[in-house]
Scaffold this motif. Structure first.
Motif: not given
Length: 759
Positions: A182, A214, A218, A246, A221, A178-179
């Motif tokens: 992003g 979720d 990310v 999220r 977004e 996830y990091e």
């Protein structure tokens, strides 16, 4: 063999460069291993290889990092990098060796790192190593578009492979993904190449993957293109739709395609029509529930906690009310009530409506039933029979059994043939099914009316009939009522049986409320909100107020008397001349029948007038131990703790607090982490508390920055802490104001003040 040779070489006087070269050659020859089926190579590299190379280089008077870089270059040429060799490559990341390798062959290194994929459970620090390699080698900078070297669309292809790498069953992507997603998302958006999520494609239960909504949120977004979702989200089960990172899904639900299919998925889930009466991939089915059951949602969760979820719940409820007003047959009513069982606590949280309550209350259940029954049965007889039926689960396929079957044979003898269940005949079994289902509908109708009815302003909310406070109140009423004292017959117990008493499972918390709170705060429970709510419910019971009126009584289970003899007492409290008592059910079903587990009885006596011979004296049993209940801390603490979890979510992990505890006590960081999270079994606050098993401490350990092997060693190293010491320590680690757990973490200062019981 290689380790022994390296150790032997390191002890020689005058180790030469040629000795190190020979060692390099042998290591490279032995490092060529087979693939594991996913492209990763099992190289056979021993974990201490980097340390051995450095030692030999120093003994030979050579630059240790240069020699290690040379070894790494040779390994890259043979098979790339494997995350399976975690300890070796983690050691290589220390010092200058990795930087030197990147200077020598940047393209080769980055290609090898780019080929790595997140697989498995990340049980040995693979995710941390993966992220380090991506960052230190410049590969992540390439994926972000900050360094040249990758063709157009390569970053999207890389992320597509990563998000679709098959994880272990019932697992989602590694948290680090996830990091990383992003970080590279702006470059992905600029390139305009979509990222594909292929988890939708194969929903077979053996091979299906969980879908990270979720993670899609990310990407959306940042404006990253994502392939459109399939129709109705491919009927994916709620459990397999990941939203926890999220939960609002603001960007996903702003996407027209996803919003459309999420709404379609919700309508199918709420209408419970997927699969024509059978569950498709675990989605809800209209035949899951009987109208009287209470198994549904505890509240508004998952996708339904979003603004779209609220809209769809309200729209669904409006459709159900319209069905009710338009007129239903009996089976339609059964299904409608079952759907409201399914949404359960969502009615309490979102759908309260006085007019809806009146509409449900106005339904004539028996009137809808009568056209389904033989014409010779008049309504009065049907109503009298249903009044005697006990609501219980029933299906057309299995028919009615047990007490209701016996009752209906006696009430309707003209419809039952023969003397056995198979001989009764199809007409009787259909009739019995309808009558029991009617009893279920009446029970479910009353419950739904209560759920729809808004609370009166200023009035106290009515306790659920099976809540622990309600059951405690029923026990006090029994003690002060006019029920005759129990005569000692275990087959009868006291009064009518009620399975609700089995839910009074306070044994799990008695004596360990503080330890349980610490475990919840330490992230050891998968559902901290549920655990905290149960703690608050336990603490809100009147067991310590007024003081001296409640106690636990233990009886040693006899090796000659089967424990099952007392099974009826779990559902029937008993009354003595001065008290009322209940045999407490154990949390684990198997544990209740182990011979070494004592019988534990909760007893209430007004004014503390407990019978000297114990509550089970009429059955010839004498207490082994007794203890009057006393609180470890105010019950309001647990109520506030549960409210804070509802408001803020789980308590954040604070590895820096573990490091601080370690620095002040001489523990290792991993040992301090186990203590802070309440992993070790402690003595109960009161002696009659049930034994609390230890916790491995692996769940959620990545947030605490410790590895599995460190946890294993830490558990072995803390044997000197006695359960009594741990009980005291756990109590001190919980701050007096539970909100400090979110702002500061566990109270390490208080735990170590005055000399903590730690080395």
């Amino acid at each position: 063999m290689l380790r022994a040779w390296a150790s032997e070489l390191a002890t020689w006087d005058g180790v030469a460069a040629r000795d190190l070269d020979r060692f390099h050659t042998v290591v490279l020859a032995r490092s060529q291993g087979p693939e594991d089926g996913h492209g990763d190579v099992h190289s056979g590299i021993h974990p201490q290889l980097a340390t051995d190379i450095r030692k030999l280089a120093k003994a030979a008077g050579l630059d240790a990092d240069e020699e290690l870089a040379t070894m790494m270059e040779g390994l890259l040429a043979q098979g790339g990098i494997s995350l399976s060799d975690t300890r070796f490559w983690a050691q290589c990341c220390k010092g200058r060796a990795l930087d030197l390798l990147v200077e020598r062959c940047p393209g080769t290194v980055r290609t090898a790192v780019l080929a790595l994929r997140p697989r498995g459970y990340d049980s040995g620090g693979e995710a941390e190593l993966w992220q380090t390699l991506l960052t230190r080698t410049g590969t992540l900078a390439q994926l972000r578009g900050e360094l040249p070297g990758l063709p157009h669309g390569a970053a999207a292809a890389w992320l597509t492979d990563c998000v679709n790498a098959p994880p272990p069953r019932n697992q989602g992507p590694w948290p680090v993904l996830y990091e990383l997603a992003g970080q590279i998302a702006p470059h992905l958006a600029a390139e305009g190449v979509p990222v594909e999520f292929r988890q939708w494609e194969d929903r077979h239960w053996k091979s299906k993957q969980r879908v990270p909504l979720d993670l899609i949120d990310v990407l959306l977004e940042h404006g990253v293109e994502v392939d459109d979702p399939p129709e109705r989200l491919a009927d994916t089960a709620p459990y397999d739709l990941l939203v926890s990172r999220r939960p609002e899904l603001r960007h996903l639900l702003a996407h027209e395609g996803f919003r459309r299919e999420v709404r379609a998925w919700m309508r199918a889930d709420l209408d419970m029509t997927v699969g024509d009466g059978t569950a498709a991939d675990g989605m809800s089915s209209n035949r899951w529930y009987n109208p009287h059951e209470t198994k549904g949602w505890s509240g508004v969760h998952h996708l339904y906690a979003t603004w779209v979820g609220h809209e769809e719940l309200r729209a669904w409820c409006a459709r159900e009310r319209e069905r009710l007003r338009s007129g239903l047959d009996f089976d339609g009513l059964v299904l409608l009530l079952g759907r409201f069982v399914h949404v359960g606590g969502a009615v309490d949280a979102l759908l309260k409506d006085a007019e809806a309550a009146r509409e449900v209350a106005a339904v004539d259940v028996v009137g809808l039933l009568m056209p389904e029954l033989p014409v010779r049965l008049d309504r009065e007889r049907v109503e009298q029979t249903i009044a005697k039926v006990e609501p219980s689960y029933v299906s057309r396929r299995d028919g009615v059994t047990g007490k209701n079957y016996t009752l209906l044979r006696a009430e309707l003898p003209e419809f039952a043939h023969g003397t056995t269940w198979p001989e009764a005949g199809e007409t009787f079994h259909r009739l019995a099914y309808l009558l029991v289902m009617a009893a279920n509908c009446l029970d479910g109708q009353a419950r739904l009316v209560h759920r729809f009815t808004p609370a009166t302003p200023g009035a106290h909310a009515q306790e659920p009939p099976a809540s622990w406070r309600t059951l405690a109140a029923r026990l006090t009423e029994l003690a002060t009522g006019d029920t005759p004292p129990w005569d000692g017959d275990p087959e009868q117990g006291g009064g009518e049986p009620d399975d609700a008493w089995r839910g009074l499972r306070i044994v799990h918390f008695h004596g360990h409320a503080e330890a349980e709170a610490l475990r919840i705060a330490g992230g050891l429970l998968g559902n901290p909100a549920k655990g905290a709510a149960e703690l608050a419910e336990y603490a809100a019971c009147p067991y310590a107020t007024p003081a001296g009126e409640w106690r636990i009584v233990e009886y040693d289970a006899s090796s000659t008397t089967p424990r099952s003899r007392w099974a009826r007492w779990y559902t029937r409290p008993i009354r003595t001349a001065t008290s009322a008592a209940l045999l407490l059910s154990e949390r684990a079903s198997g544990a209740a029948y182990r011979q070494d587990v004592p019988l534990r009885v909760l007893e209430y006596a007004p004014g503390g007038a407990f019978p000297d011979e114990g509550p089970l004296a009429a059955a010839g049993l004498r207490p082994a131990r007794t203890q009057v209940l006393a609180a470890a801390r105010p019950g309001s603490w647990y109520t506030r703790f549960a409210a804070l979890i509802d408001r803020h979510g789980p308590v954040p992990a604070r590895p820096e607090r573990a490091a601080g505890l370690a620095a002040r006590t001489g523990l290792s960081v991993a040992e301090a982490t186990l203590v802070l999270r309440g992993c070790l079994p402690c003595a109960p606050h009161q002696d009659l508390g049930r034994d609390l098993p230890g916790h491995a401490g692996r769940y959620g350990r990545d947030k605490w920055k410790v590895r599995d092997k460190e946890i294993e060693r830490a558990g072995d190293g803390l044997h000197f802490l006695t359960p009594a010491h741990l009980r005291t320590l756990y109590g001190k680690l919980l701050p007096d104001d539970p909100e400090r757990l979110w702002t500061e973490g566990q109270d390490v200062d208080r735990a170590v003040e005055g000399g903590a019981p730690i080395r």
